[in-house]
Design a protein around this motif. Structure first.
Motif, PDB file in Angstrom:
ATOM      1  N   ASN A 110     -10.130  -5.888  10.391  1.00 50.54           N
ATOM      2  CA  ASN A 110      -8.211  -5.867  10.941  1.00 50.54           C
ATOM      3  C   ASN A 110      -9.450  -4.961  11.700  1.00 50.54           C
ATOM      4  OD1 ASN A 110      -6.759  -6.941   9.868  1.00 50.54           O
ATOM      5  ND2 ASN A 110      -6.375  -6.426   8.306  1.00 50.54           N
ATOM      6  N   GLY A 111     -10.354  -3.455  11.265  1.00 48.58           N
ATOM      7  CA  GLY A 111     -10.665  -3.094  11.934  1.00 48.58           C
ATOM      8  C   GLY A 111     -10.505  -1.260  12.069  1.00 48.58           C
ATOM      9  N   ILE A 112     -10.746  -0.375  12.224  1.00 49.19           N
ATOM     10  CA  ILE A 112     -10.648   1.610  11.637  1.00 49.19           C
ATOM     11  C   ILE A 112      -9.311   1.054  12.471  1.00 49.19           C
ATOM     12  CG2 ILE A 112     -11.401   4.140  11.219  1.00 49.19           C
ATOM     13  CD1 ILE A 112     -14.240   2.555  11.374  1.00 49.19           C
ATOM     14  N   PRO A 113      -8.355   1.748  11.901  1.00 52.05           N
ATOM     15  CA  PRO A 113      -6.678   2.369  11.978  1.00 52.05           C
ATOM     16  C   PRO A 113      -7.191   3.573  12.552  1.00 52.05           C
ATOM     17  CG  PRO A 113      -6.688   2.753  10.461  1.00 52.05           C
ATOM     18  CD  PRO A 113      -8.365   0.994  10.231  1.00 52.05           C
ATOM     19  N   THR A 114      -5.987   3.988  13.490  1.00 56.71           N
ATOM     20  CA  THR A 114      -5.930   4.584  14.602  1.00 56.71           C
ATOM     21  C   THR A 114      -6.019   6.382  13.425  1.00 56.71           C
ATOM     22  OG1 THR A 114      -5.070   3.887  16.446  1.00 56.71           O
ATOM     23  CG2 THR A 114      -4.902   6.312  16.550  1.00 56.71           C
ATOM     24  N   GLU A 145      -6.081  -5.931  -4.875  1.00 53.80           N
ATOM     25  CA  GLU A 145      -7.704  -5.497  -3.922  1.00 53.80           C
ATOM     26  C   GLU A 145      -6.659  -4.613  -3.163  1.00 53.80           C
ATOM     27  OE1 GLU A 145      -9.632  -7.761  -1.316  1.00 53.80           O
ATOM     28  OE2 GLU A 145     -10.200  -9.431  -2.843  1.00 53.80           O
ATOM     29  N   GLU A 146      -7.816  -2.685  -3.008  1.00 50.75           N
ATOM     30  CA  GLU A 146      -7.303  -2.201  -2.422  1.00 50.75           C
ATOM     31  C   GLU A 146      -7.039  -2.555  -0.973  1.00 50.75           C
ATOM     32  OE1 GLU A 146      -9.256   1.249  -3.159  1.00 50.75           O
ATOM     33  OE2 GLU A 146      -9.211   0.892  -4.881  1.00 50.75           O
ATOM     34  N   GLY A 147      -5.637  -2.223  -0.447  1.00 48.49           N
ATOM     35  CA  GLY A 147      -5.923  -2.982   1.301  1.00 48.49           C
ATOM     36  C   GLY A 147      -5.786  -1.434   2.396  1.00 48.49           C
ATOM     37  N   LYS A 148      -5.717  -1.841   3.540  1.00 50.29           N
ATOM     38  CA  LYS A 148      -5.779  -0.644   4.368  1.00 50.29           C
ATOM     39  C   LYS A 148      -5.121  -0.131   4.233  1.00 50.29           C
ATOM     40  CE  LYS A 148      -3.793  -1.457   8.412  1.00 50.29           C
ATOM     41  NZ  LYS A 148      -3.494  -1.907   9.269  1.00 50.29           N
ATOM     42  N   GLU A 149      -3.755  -0.466   3.434  1.00 53.80           N
ATOM     43  CA  GLU A 149      -2.530   1.002   4.004  1.00 53.80           C
ATOM     44  C   GLU A 149      -2.621   1.716   2.145  1.00 53.80           C
ATOM     45  OE1 GLU A 149      -2.261  -2.316   3.820  1.00 53.80           O
ATOM     46  OE2 GLU A 149      -0.653  -2.379   5.048  1.00 53.80           O
ATOM     47  N   VAL A 150      -3.787   1.194   1.187  1.00 53.71           N
ATOM     48  CA  VAL A 150      -4.232   2.636   0.516  1.00 53.71           C
ATOM     49  C   VAL A 150      -5.867   3.423   0.552  1.00 53.71           C
ATOM     50  CG1 VAL A 150      -5.051   2.096  -1.756  1.00 53.71           C
ATOM     51  CG2 VAL A 150      -3.062   0.562  -1.287  1.00 53.71           C
ATOM     52  N   LEU A 151      -6.149   2.525   1.065  1.00 49.59           N
ATOM     53  CA  LEU A 151      -7.862   3.348   1.948  1.00 49.59           C
ATOM     54  C   LEU A 151      -6.979   4.389   2.816  1.00 49.59           C
ATOM     55  CD1 LEU A 151      -9.881   0.247   2.443  1.00 49.59           C
ATOM     56  CD2 LEU A 151     -10.477   1.417   0.264  1.00 49.59           C
ATOM     57  N   LEU A 152      -6.201   3.798   3.472  1.00 50.82           N
ATOM     58  CA  LEU A 152      -5.992   5.194   4.435  1.00 50.82           C
ATOM     59  C   LEU A 152      -5.508   6.318   3.788  1.00 50.82           C
ATOM     60  CD1 LEU A 152      -3.754   3.587   7.516  1.00 50.82           C
ATOM     61  CD2 LEU A 152      -5.753   4.890   7.092  1.00 50.82           C
ATOM     62  N   SER A 153      -4.613   5.860   2.853  1.00 51.89           N
ATOM     63  CA  SER A 153      -3.590   6.613   1.500  1.00 51.89           C
ATOM     64  C   SER A 153      -4.815   7.714   1.358  1.00 51.89           C
ATOM     65  CB  SER A 153      -3.117   6.114   0.840  1.00 51.89           C
ATOM     66  OG  SER A 153      -1.953   5.865   1.653  1.00 51.89           O
ATOM     67  N   VAL A 154      -5.926   7.317   0.507  1.00 51.11           N
ATOM     68  CA  VAL A 154      -7.136   7.995   0.008  1.00 51.11           C
ATOM     69  C   VAL A 154      -7.492   8.789   0.991  1.00 51.11           C
ATOM     70  CG1 VAL A 154      -9.522   7.446  -1.113  1.00 51.11           C
ATOM     71  CG2 VAL A 154      -7.147   6.042  -1.608  1.00 51.11           C
TER      72      VAL A 154
END
Length: 787
Positions: A363-367, A329-338
């Protein structure tokens, strides 16, 4: 002749003890297994065998012991995480030769056995210099087999440093024959102890002999580089990895692929983006080898692509598709990169889709996500929407981050929303967060574009109170004063910039003050600025050239043109000190043209300040590829001069054979200024105030420097650590040395160097003990400008 196993070795050891009892200098000691290994016939796939290769064939104990030590060393380092258990089992499946030895009793000379036993006991207890003297005393009878035996024994008892010194000594003897197995075994042990420089020396020696290092040697050297916190080691690890595949034809284990890839993406995005090609190469090797590709590999590769200046969206989409097909699955790191890609492209629609997926995550939305979304909307001109996102961040997280304040102030400055920008700037200052300088630069730039010179003056004054000043903010204020017609104040600010080493002037500031003088009709001062720009090799703006030519033609018969290059007396003295501190010179094949390479440690505050100053001082000599634009203060940590015959003197005197040499006339050139730059580039000040200087030269060279310092009434102590000499000014001698160099130390560094809590005085130099003899130290022997 017989074939023996490791179980018979204790009896051989007891036999040796009985045979050496007559030798007066030898006591009954834990003596090594004294046997001679003969080569066994191997297949064509195996390199020509020597007795050390037979030693490597002891399956039940030696190989198991080797990988046990490898596992332990990796666990202790904590720097690289890979499956050493799997690696060990894979290595044990490699073919191993049979061990064939001669019994100890078959050795012809009893005195040789006794002397070898004495050397085996004596050598590990001595440091480098004494060890070499002992071996030199035995030159008459020591031969290749004896030296190899000593080196193997040292490795057996884990005295690998001693084994390496014996190997180095052997290479200098006329009877030395290259021993592939001995070199391989020693390189492996050096690498396992993380002594990457010694391991690399042996590795290069193997290649220079026309041989290909073993797969294990490649693997160990790469891991040693990855475990070292030294600048440049990651690049070397990548180079060895590529050669492992292209030169050796080996297929690295999955653990090595993964470890190197994780190291590439562990750096900040701005630095990691340059490793995209290497990361793609690792991904390709994993794919073509049929190995399992982990989720982190996909995520890391997408992350690297998102930081590129020219983004390949098709490649990112393909990686995401392959990732889904692999069941990840596309994790938080991939979504941030997109989301980062959307911010660069201004793709608001895709940004909103990605934002919704982040909202659904646990995990919520990162800064950083807030910052990227703000930037995406600003790309299409919706600056008020960016402000709404900033306020939403404050509501959700309780407060905004420093990057968020920087970004929203930058965006509102571009939109020229003065009231909102001033309000946010005041709010940012009241939070007490830092750094403030990027926001002050954006604010003053907005005032400059709008012609609000009074407000700019207030913002500049406030900035000086709260931040360390830099050239960019001074340049903006200087241009504002020129535009406002306040030439007298502009002259004062320019003179302050020119006299302050930590600020300095550049092409832009010189052109600003030149245009101010020409516009006001002060041609005398304009000529002086013109002379300064000729000296610095700064380019004059074409808009002022016609008027300047007219002014110069009134007073001068011939107009100066900034063509010829010459070093000033200060530049020449500084170069000598920098060369002693570790500066490098590269010469062409005919040694007619030479290039000076500046390299600075990114983790050193002293190097950070010195880097900016030297960039300005040698600006006219720098290669065009290293020159940054006037509005850019991001000076690289590595830059080089052009290749020029003017540097022949320094190359011939200090780098005649591609390494540093101390000339016999060093007493003429070792001035206080040269000493100051040697200290700033290659020296340290300890927590107790002692001053240490590093010098990587021969014993003859250090003697010349020591004699010169003594002649100047500078008492010092010398300590050798590996290949590096440390010159120590201790106690009251450090005070005398500091008084001598203080006038030439950069002002920005003086206060920090004298401050007891300064980072320069927290350096761990307790292992440099000037009260004992010279010894060996890996960090010293691996000395580079990055240490």
């Amino acid at each position: 002749m017989l074939t023996i196993s490791t179980q018979t070795l204790p009896s051989i050891t007891l036999s040796l003890q009985r045979h050496v009892s007559f030798f007066p200098h030898v006591t009954t000691v834990r003596t090594p297994r004294s046997y001679h290994f003969l080569s066994a016939p191997l297949s064509s796939a195996t390199s020509q065998s020597t007795f050390v290769e037979q030693l490597a064939g002891e399956k039940d104990s030696s190989q198991e012991e080797k990988w046990d030590m490898f596992k332990n060393s990796d666990a202790e380092s904590g720097s690289v995480d890979f499956d050493v258990g799997t690696a060990g089992s894979e290595m044990r499946h490699l073919g191993e030769p049979v061990v064939e030895v001669i019994e100890l009793e078959e050795l012809p000379e009893q005195w040789r056995r006794a002397k070898l036993a004495w050397l085996c006991k004596e050598l590990p207890s001595h440091k480098g210099g004494t060890l070499v003297r002992i071996l030199n005393a035995q030159k008459k009878w020591l031969r290749q087999e004896d030296g190899t035996y000593l080196a193997v024994h040292c490795m057996r008892i884990r005295e690998n440093e001693t084994g390496f010194r014996v190997y180095e000594w052997m290479m200098q003897q006329h009877w030395y024959r290259f021993d592939f197995a001995l070199a391989t075994k020693l390189a492996d042990y050096m690498g396992k102890e993380r002594k990457f420089a010694k391991c690399r020396d042996i590795f290069d020696d193997i290649i220079n002999q026309g041989r290909v290092p073993s797969e294990m040697t490649f693997h160990i050297l790469i891991v040693a580089y990855l475990s070292a916190p030294v600048q440049g080691c990651l690049d070397e690890a990548c180079s060895i990895y590529n050669r492992m595949i292209q030169l050796g034809g080996y297929q690295p284990r999955p653990s090595l692929h993964n470890s190197l890839f994780r190291a590439l993406v562990s750096k900040p995005g701005g630095l990691s983006k340059y490793y995209l090609q290497q990361a793609e190469f690792i991904f390709h090797n994993l794919l073509t080898s049929g190995l399992e590709i982990q989720k982190d590999i996909y995520s890391g590769l997408i992350w690297l692509h998102s930081y590129q200046d020219n983004i390949d969206k098709e490649r990112i989409s393909l990686l995401k598709k392959e990732m889904q097909q692999a069941g990840f699955e596309e994790g938080k790191e991939v979504l941030l990169s997109v989301l980062r890609v959307c911010a660069k492209e201004g793709d608001v629609e895709d940004a909103e889709k990605t934002w919704l997926r982040l909202l659904e995550s646990d995990n919520g939305i990162p800064t950083p996500a807030f910052v990227y979304k703000m930037e995406a909307y600003a790309k299409i001109g919706e600056f008020m929407k960016s402000l709404e996102i900033f306020r939403e961040m404050q509501e959700r997280l309780g407060s905004a981050s420093v990057p968020a304040y920087h970004k929203i102030i930058e965006l509102l400055c571009k939109a020229e929303e003065t009231e909102l920008t001033e309000s946010l700037m005041k709010e940012f200052v009241e939070t007490g967060m830092k750094p403030l300088m990027p926001s002050y630069i954006n604010l003053t730039n907005m005032y400059l574009n709008l012609g609000m010179h009074d407000r700019l003056h207030l913002a500049f004054s406030e900035c000086l109170e709260k931040c360390r000043p830099n050239r960019t903010i001074y340049g903006i204020y200087l241009e504002s004063l020129k535009n406002a017609g306040n030439i007298e104040k502009a002259e004062e600010i320019f003179n302050h910039m020119h006299s302050d080493q930590t600020i300095g002037v550049n092409t832009r500031s010189c052109n600003i003050i030149l245009s101010a003088y020409l516009s006001s009709g002060d041609f005398v001062k304009a000529e002086k600025i013109y002379d300064l720009m000729c000296l610095k090799k700064y380019e004059i703006e074409s808009a002022w050239m016609e008027k300047l030519d007219y002014v110069l033609s009134l007073n001068r018969k011939e107009v100066k043109k900034p063509v010829s290059l010459n070093l000033s007396s200060e530049q020449r003295e500084n170069l000598i000190g920098l060369l002693l501190g570790g500066l490098c010179i590269e010469s062409d094949e005919k040694r007619k043209r030479h290039m000076i390479r500046f390299q600075f440690n990114e983790n050193s505050r002293m190097h950070s300040v010195l880097r900016r100053y030297l960039y300005d001082q040698y600006h006219e000599w720098l290669h065009p590829s290293f020159k940054v634009s006037d509005g850019n203060d991001d000076i690289p940590y590595k830059y080089s001069t052009i290749s020029h015959p003017y540097f022949c003197f320094y190359a011939d005197k200090f780098w005649p054979k591609g390494r540093l040499v101390i000339p016999k006339l060093i007493h003429r050139w070792l001035t206080p200024r040269a000493l100051a730059y040697w200290f700033m580039y290659g020296g340290h000040r300890t927590s107790v105030g002692d001053i240490l200087l590093k010098l990587k030269v021969s014993s003859e060279g250090i003697a010349l420097v020591f004699k010169t310092l003594k002649a100047r009434s500078l008492d010092c102590r010398v300590k050798k650590k590996g290949r590096v000499f440390w010159i120590g000014f201790l106690g009251s001698n450090s005070t005398l040395f500091w008084k001598l160099i203080e006038p030439y130390v950069l002002d920005e560094l003086k206060e920090d160097l004298l401050n007891e809590g300064s980072e320069y005085r927290k350096l761990d130099t307790q292992n440099i003990n000037f009260d004992c003899g010279s010894d060996s130290d890996e960090k010293a022997s691996d000395y580079s400008d990055d240490d």
